[in-house]
Write a protein that holds these residues in place. Sequence first.
Motif, PDB file in Angstrom:
ATOM      1  N   GLY A  40      10.729  -9.527 -17.252  1.00 24.97           N
ATOM      2  CA  GLY A  40      10.026  -9.431 -18.542  1.00 24.97           C
ATOM      3  C   GLY A  40       9.231  -8.144 -18.642  1.00 24.97           C
ATOM      4  O   GLY A  40       9.270  -7.448 -19.668  1.00 24.97           O
ATOM      5  N   ALA A  41       8.523  -7.806 -17.585  1.00 24.48           N
ATOM      6  CA  ALA A  41       7.728  -6.576 -17.573  1.00 24.48           C
ATOM      7  C   ALA A  41       8.629  -5.344 -17.602  1.00 24.48           C
ATOM      8  O   ALA A  41       8.291  -4.327 -18.220  1.00 24.48           O
ATOM      9  N   SER A  42       9.818  -5.452 -16.970  1.00 20.31           N
ATOM     10  CA  SER A  42      10.726  -4.287 -16.922  1.00 20.31           C
ATOM     11  C   SER A  42      11.230  -3.906 -18.309  1.00 20.31           C
ATOM     12  O   SER A  42      11.679  -2.789 -18.528  1.00 20.31           O
ATOM     13  N   LEU A  43      11.168  -4.877 -19.231  1.00 18.64           N
ATOM     14  CA  LEU A  43      11.591  -4.596 -20.606  1.00 18.64           C
ATOM     15  C   LEU A  43      10.441  -4.038 -21.444  1.00 18.64           C
ATOM     16  O   LEU A  43      10.571  -3.843 -22.650  1.00 18.64           O
ATOM     17  N   GLY A  44       9.287  -3.840 -20.811  1.00 17.86           N
ATOM     18  CA  GLY A  44       8.150  -3.245 -21.499  1.00 17.86           C
ATOM     19  C   GLY A  44       7.215  -4.261 -22.127  1.00 17.86           C
ATOM     20  O   GLY A  44       6.368  -3.913 -22.951  1.00 17.86           O
ATOM     21  N   ASN A  45       7.352  -5.543 -21.746  1.00 18.33           N
ATOM     22  CA  ASN A  45       6.540  -6.589 -22.366  1.00 18.33           C
ATOM     23  C   ASN A  45       5.202  -6.794 -21.661  1.00 18.33           C
ATOM     24  O   ASN A  45       5.090  -6.582 -20.453  1.00 18.33           O
ATOM     25  N   ASP A  46       4.212  -7.276 -22.427  1.00 23.84           N
ATOM     26  CA  ASP A  46       2.936  -7.715 -21.865  1.00 23.84           C
ATOM     27  C   ASP A  46       3.110  -9.175 -21.420  1.00 23.84           C
ATOM     28  O   ASP A  46       3.092 -10.096 -22.232  1.00 23.84           O
ATOM     29  N   VAL A  47       3.306  -9.369 -20.121  1.00 29.24           N
ATOM     30  CA  VAL A  47       3.637 -10.718 -19.630  1.00 29.24           C
ATOM     31  C   VAL A  47       2.466 -11.690 -19.744  1.00 29.24           C
ATOM     32  O   VAL A  47       2.669 -12.908 -19.740  1.00 29.24           O
ATOM     33  N   THR A  48       1.250 -11.175 -19.872  1.00 24.95           N
ATOM     34  CA  THR A  48       0.101 -12.089 -19.971  1.00 24.95           C
ATOM     35  C   THR A  48       0.176 -12.932 -21.246  1.00 24.95           C
ATOM     36  O   THR A  48      -0.429 -13.989 -21.322  1.00 24.95           O
ATOM     37  N   ARG A  49       0.933 -12.486 -22.230  1.00 22.63           N
ATOM     38  CA  ARG A  49       1.089 -13.259 -23.469  1.00 22.63           C
ATOM     39  C   ARG A  49       1.685 -14.639 -23.184  1.00 22.63           C
ATOM     40  O   ARG A  49       1.469 -15.584 -23.929  1.00 22.63           O
ATOM     41  N   LEU A  50       2.459 -14.761 -22.123  1.00 23.96           N
ATOM     42  CA  LEU A  50       3.142 -16.031 -21.842  1.00 23.96           C
ATOM     43  C   LEU A  50       2.241 -17.038 -21.125  1.00 23.96           C
ATOM     44  O   LEU A  50       2.578 -18.220 -21.041  1.00 23.96           O
ATOM     45  N   HIS A  51       1.106 -16.569 -20.602  1.00 23.75           N
ATOM     46  CA  HIS A  51       0.264 -17.462 -19.800  1.00 23.75           C
ATOM     47  C   HIS A  51      -0.327 -18.599 -20.629  1.00 23.75           C
ATOM     48  O   HIS A  51      -0.709 -19.636 -20.088  1.00 23.75           O
TER      49      HIS A  51
END
Length: 226
Positions: A40-51
């Motif tokens: 997810g992060a490798s695609l440039g996303n802010d993964v904290t949104r999923l928490h």
Amino acid sequence: MNADTVAVAATPFAYPFAPGRTALVVIDMQRDFIEPGGFGASLGNDVTRLHGAIGAIAALLAAWRARGWPIVHTRECHRGDLSDCPPAKRLRGGPSLRIGDPGPMGRVLIAGEPGASIIPALAPQGGEIVVDKPGKGMFYATGLHETLQARGVTHLVFTGVTTEVCVQTSMREANDRGYECLLVEDGTESYFPEFKAATLAMIAAQGAIVGWHAPSAALLEALVPA
Ligand code: C5J
């Protein structure tokens, strides 16, 4: 409502929940989507949104476990030799890490690697169904439909990530197979809030054309005592 269903306050109208015949589905709550350094992060996303989805999913898992009802966890991942990963999937776009590349959590989205595992807070327990799926949908190349049929499951409550990709695809597949489907609003998340909102609106449009959505509180309130 049938005599053996319970009404859950939902959109666009009450969901007929079937105690004991409803599996809780947790889609792809994997380190590769939720933690820094993964797919997810490798695609440039802010993964904290999923928490934001973790708390509601944990509460629903506890409720299902207390009642001995069926639980399904999915993991999007591939074989180490990538024989189940079409080049069209692996090569599309420009991620900083492709599926199968070595990363901080092992090879990206490869079965058995640390990144492909489910986050510790939502780890599966013994007896729960765990499905490794090569596609976005949970029925493609998994045998899950037959497993659910054998257990008498007729209804599915969906949680997990991401709302508009693997959750929505799985829910549409389930709807086509005849399951009555509910998506838990606070139990699902997207890297893009507008995509989550659009998905909720789409599935419930035209008289629940794909299914219903409701907050976890409405579902927990309607459950029969453990
Ligand atoms: C994606 C997923 N977004 N689990 N996978 O590639 O939604």
